[in-house]
Design a protein around this motif. Structure first.
Motif, PDB file in Angstrom:
ATOM      1  N   GLU A 106       0.758  -1.065   0.111  1.00  0.00           N
ATOM      2  CA  GLU A 106       0.009   0.027  -0.049  1.00  0.00           C
ATOM      3  C   GLU A 106       0.795   1.308   0.195  1.00  0.00           C
ATOM      4  N   ARG A 107       1.719   1.195   0.829  1.00  0.00           N
ATOM      5  CA  ARG A 107       2.773   2.385   0.870  1.00  0.00           C
ATOM      6  C   ARG A 107       3.493   2.625  -0.291  1.00  0.00           C
ATOM      7  N   GLU A 108       3.844   1.594  -1.070  1.00  0.00           N
ATOM      8  CA  GLU A 108       4.746   1.680  -2.140  1.00  0.00           C
ATOM      9  C   GLU A 108       4.247   2.167  -3.407  1.00  0.00           C
ATOM     10  N   LYS A 109       2.867   2.377  -3.246  1.00  0.00           N
ATOM     11  CA  LYS A 109       2.052   3.016  -4.227  1.00  0.00           C
ATOM     12  C   LYS A 109       2.294   4.643  -3.849  1.00  0.00           C
ATOM     13  N   LYS A 110       2.629   5.078  -2.791  1.00  0.00           N
ATOM     14  CA  LYS A 110       2.370   6.313  -2.528  1.00  0.00           C
ATOM     15  C   LYS A 110       3.797   6.868  -2.378  1.00  0.00           C
ATOM     16  N   PHE A 111       4.876   6.328  -1.674  1.00  0.00           N
ATOM     17  CA  PHE A 111       6.180   6.649  -1.663  1.00  0.00           C
ATOM     18  C   PHE A 111       7.440   5.913  -2.464  1.00  0.00           C
ATOM     19  N   LEU A 112       8.687   6.707  -2.447  1.00  0.00           N
ATOM     20  CA  LEU A 112       9.814   5.932  -2.738  1.00  0.00           C
ATOM     21  C   LEU A 112      10.224   5.185  -1.368  1.00  0.00           C
ATOM     22  N   TYR A 113      10.746   4.096  -1.734  1.00  0.00           N
ATOM     23  CA  TYR A 113      11.211   3.325  -0.501  1.00  0.00           C
ATOM     24  C   TYR A 113      12.949   3.281  -0.959  1.00  0.00           C
ATOM     25  N   GLN A 114      13.683   3.388   0.143  1.00  0.00           N
ATOM     26  CA  GLN A 114      15.007   3.036   0.135  1.00  0.00           C
ATOM     27  C   GLN A 114      15.318   1.804  -0.353  1.00  0.00           C
ATOM     28  N   ASP A 115      16.196   1.448  -1.583  1.00  0.00           N
ATOM     29  CA  ASP A 115      16.597   0.343  -1.967  1.00  0.00           C
ATOM     30  C   ASP A 115      17.624  -0.578  -1.323  1.00  0.00           C
ATOM     31  N   GLU A 116      18.392   0.406  -0.570  1.00  0.00           N
ATOM     32  CA  GLU A 116      19.367  -0.207   0.317  1.00  0.00           C
ATOM     33  C   GLU A 116      19.143  -0.012   1.652  1.00  0.00           C
ATOM     34  N   PRO A 117      18.540  -1.128   2.183  1.00  0.00           N
ATOM     35  CA  PRO A 117      18.259  -1.066   3.717  1.00  0.00           C
ATOM     36  C   PRO A 117      19.449  -0.554   4.633  1.00  0.00           C
ATOM     37  N   TYR A 118      18.867   0.348   5.591  1.00  0.00           N
ATOM     38  CA  TYR A 118      20.029   0.835   6.491  1.00  0.00           C
ATOM     39  C   TYR A 118      20.073  -0.049   7.600  1.00  0.00           C
ATOM     40  N   SER A 119      19.238  -0.749   8.101  1.00  0.00           N
ATOM     41  CA  SER A 119      19.152  -1.781   9.149  1.00  0.00           C
ATOM     42  C   SER A 119      18.101  -2.784   9.060  1.00  0.00           C
ATOM     43  N   TYR A 120      17.848  -3.741   9.923  1.00  0.00           N
ATOM     44  CA  TYR A 120      16.878  -4.713   9.913  1.00  0.00           C
ATOM     45  C   TYR A 120      16.136  -4.639  11.384  1.00  0.00           C
ATOM     46  N   SER A 121      14.918  -5.203  11.392  1.00  0.00           N
ATOM     47  CA  SER A 121      14.260  -5.415  12.618  1.00  0.00           C
ATOM     48  C   SER A 121      14.129  -6.934  12.739  1.00  0.00           C
ATOM     49  N   LEU A 122      14.457  -7.423  13.822  1.00  0.00           N
ATOM     50  CA  LEU A 122      14.363  -8.997  14.182  1.00  0.00           C
ATOM     51  C   LEU A 122      13.087  -9.316  14.685  1.00  0.00           C
ATOM     52  N   THR A 123      12.354 -10.262  14.194  1.00  0.00           N
ATOM     53  CA  THR A 123      11.368 -10.869  14.627  1.00  0.00           C
ATOM     54  C   THR A 123      11.602 -12.008  15.336  1.00  0.00           C
ATOM     55  N   MET A 124      10.967 -12.692  16.378  1.00  0.00           N
ATOM     56  CA  MET A 124      11.399 -13.779  17.050  1.00  0.00           C
ATOM     57  C   MET A 124      10.350 -14.127  17.903  1.00  0.00           C
ATOM     58  N   LEU A 125      10.543 -15.416  18.176  1.00  0.00           N
ATOM     59  CA  LEU A 125       9.506 -16.255  19.149  1.00  0.00           C
ATOM     60  C   LEU A 125      10.063 -16.133  20.790  1.00  0.00           C
ATOM     61  N   ALA A 126       9.011 -15.671  21.306  1.00  0.00           N
ATOM     62  CA  ALA A 126       9.684 -15.648  22.844  1.00  0.00           C
ATOM     63  C   ALA A 126       9.065 -16.960  23.316  1.00  0.00           C
ATOM     64  N   VAL A 127       9.524 -17.767  24.105  1.00  0.00           N
ATOM     65  CA  VAL A 127       9.096 -18.960  24.850  1.00  0.00           C
ATOM     66  C   VAL A 127       9.521 -19.108  26.181  1.00  0.00           C
ATOM     67  N   HIS A 128       9.042 -19.876  26.981  1.00  0.00           N
ATOM     68  CA  HIS A 128       9.306 -20.013  28.290  1.00  0.00           C
ATOM     69  C   HIS A 128      10.878 -20.737  28.534  1.00  0.00           C
ATOM     70  N   LYS A 129      11.223 -20.161  29.570  1.00  0.00           N
ATOM     71  CA  LYS A 129      12.826 -20.513  29.716  1.00  0.00           C
ATOM     72  C   LYS A 129      13.237 -22.156  29.694  1.00  0.00           C
ATOM     73  N   ASP A 130      11.955 -22.868  30.309  1.00  0.00           N
ATOM     74  CA  ASP A 130      12.371 -24.129  30.256  1.00  0.00           C
ATOM     75  C   ASP A 130      12.071 -24.913  28.864  1.00  0.00           C
ATOM     76  N   ASN A 131      11.566 -24.059  27.713  1.00  0.00           N
ATOM     77  CA  ASN A 131      11.391 -24.734  26.433  1.00  0.00           C
ATOM     78  C   ASN A 131      12.345 -24.811  25.586  1.00  0.00           C
ATOM     79  N   ASN A 132      12.578 -25.925  24.978  1.00  0.00           N
ATOM     80  CA  ASN A 132      13.977 -25.940  24.238  1.00  0.00           C
ATOM     81  C   ASN A 132      13.567 -26.844  22.959  1.00  0.00           C
ATOM     82  N   THR A 133      12.175 -26.599  22.810  1.00  0.00           N
ATOM     83  CA  THR A 133      11.886 -27.445  21.415  1.00  0.00           C
ATOM     84  C   THR A 133      11.230 -26.752  20.491  1.00  0.00           C
ATOM     85  N   ILE A 134      11.219 -25.015  20.645  1.00  0.00           N
ATOM     86  CA  ILE A 134      10.645 -24.385  19.617  1.00  0.00           C
ATOM     87  C   ILE A 134      11.950 -23.519  18.958  1.00  0.00           C
ATOM     88  N   HIS A 135      11.858 -23.595  17.553  1.00  0.00           N
ATOM     89  CA  HIS A 135      13.279 -23.209  16.949  1.00  0.00           C
ATOM     90  C   HIS A 135      13.021 -22.263  15.777  1.00  0.00           C
TER      91      HIS A 135
END
Length: 284
Positions: A106-135
């Motif tokens: 939707e926004r690409e129709k309205k704006f120019l976007y940087q082609d060379e990203p300056y950084s990244y946002s990390l998405t993650m799965l938060a789990v209980h400290k005892d959980n070692n099965t979700i990767h």
């Protein structure tokens, strides 16, 4: 004769200084003013305020590097509400905006976007400290996530996953989910995982210190400057400067400063070093 020579030399110096001053003033006036919209909503570590109420963070450090690389521009910063900033960019009130912008169709129709990203946002799965099965997301097809807003970027990522996989991830939606309540669900083992941005997770953990951990870093979402569509030259100049900053290792240096890891590495390497992200959380 000697006195006349001194007068001539003095006059020459005065003219030289005047010429230099005019040249400097002329250079300054020849700079193109670029109005940059900053969001009043703070978003550590990308954009936040220090004890003097000045904006700091990765975004501002990056802009300072751009200022040095692009002396032909005079970057001037204005603060506003994010949606109003986007309207202002589209209307030409601002030339560009920076603050954790993802690319959307939707926004690409309205704006120019940087082609060379300056950084990244990390998405993650938060789990209980005892959980070692979700990767990763593949592990969530038979488990329960905490509820999320149906209009957010995280929901879009999960929707893309379900569109391209036979085994679907069950998604519970709620209009205004509470990140704190969701992490508490994980802490109490009422849900298996929470899909969340790393910086949001870090901010909440500093306050709540729940019995949770990073199960997996799922994706690196590119962050872009957003430009008014008429600013192609500005867009191209900043893209070139950003590429040079990467080649020089300057952006990697910023990543280590704010994340304790090199965010430009591949996901496998980041996951091998994800404990450093927990150390960052505890250190703050």
């Amino acid at each position: 004769m000697k006195r006349s020579l001194q007068v001539v030399l003095l006059l020459g110096i005065v003219l030289l200084l005047a010429s230099c001053q005019h040249h400097t003033s002329s250079n300054s006036s020849n700079k193109k003013v670029v109005k940059v919209a900053l969001s009043a909503e703070i978003n550590p570590p990308y954009l936040y305020t220090d004890e003097n109420n000045e904006f700091v963070g990765l975004d501002m450090d990056y802009m300072r590097l751009l200022e040095k690389k692009l002396p032909q521009y005079d970057f001037q910063y204005e603060i506003g509400e994010e949606e109003a900033n986007l309207v202002g960019i589209g209307a030409g009130k601002f030339d560009m905006g920076i603050n954790w912008f993802f690319k959307t169709p939707e926004r690409e129709k309205k704006f120019l976007y940087q082609d060379e990203p300056y950084s990244y946002s990390l998405t993650m799965l938060a789990v209980h400290k005892d959980n070692n099965t979700i990767h990763g997301l593949d592990d969530m097809t038979t488990r329960r996530l905490t509820p999320m807003a149906p209009s957010g970027g995280l929901y879009s990522i999960l929707s893309r996953y379900n569109d391209t996989h036979d085994q679907k991830i069950p998604i519970d939606t709620i209009h205004s989910p509470s990140n704190g309540d969701n992490l508490e669900m994980i802490d109490q083992k009422r849900r298996d995982a929470m899909f969340i941005n790393w910086n949001t997770y870090t901010a909440i953990q500093k306050e709540l210190n729940q019995e949770v951990k990073i199960g997996s870093i799922v994706s690196k979402e590119p962050l872009h400057i957003v430009y008014n569509k008429h600013n192609q030259q500005l867009h191209d100049d900043i893209d070139r400067a950003t590429k040079v900053l990467k080649e020089e290792g300057q952006l990697q240096k910023l990543s280590r400063k704010y994340f304790d890891i090199d965010i430009y590495q591949d996901l496998d390497t980041i996951n091998d070093n994800k404990n450093a992200l927990e150390v960052q959380k505890n250190a703050n």
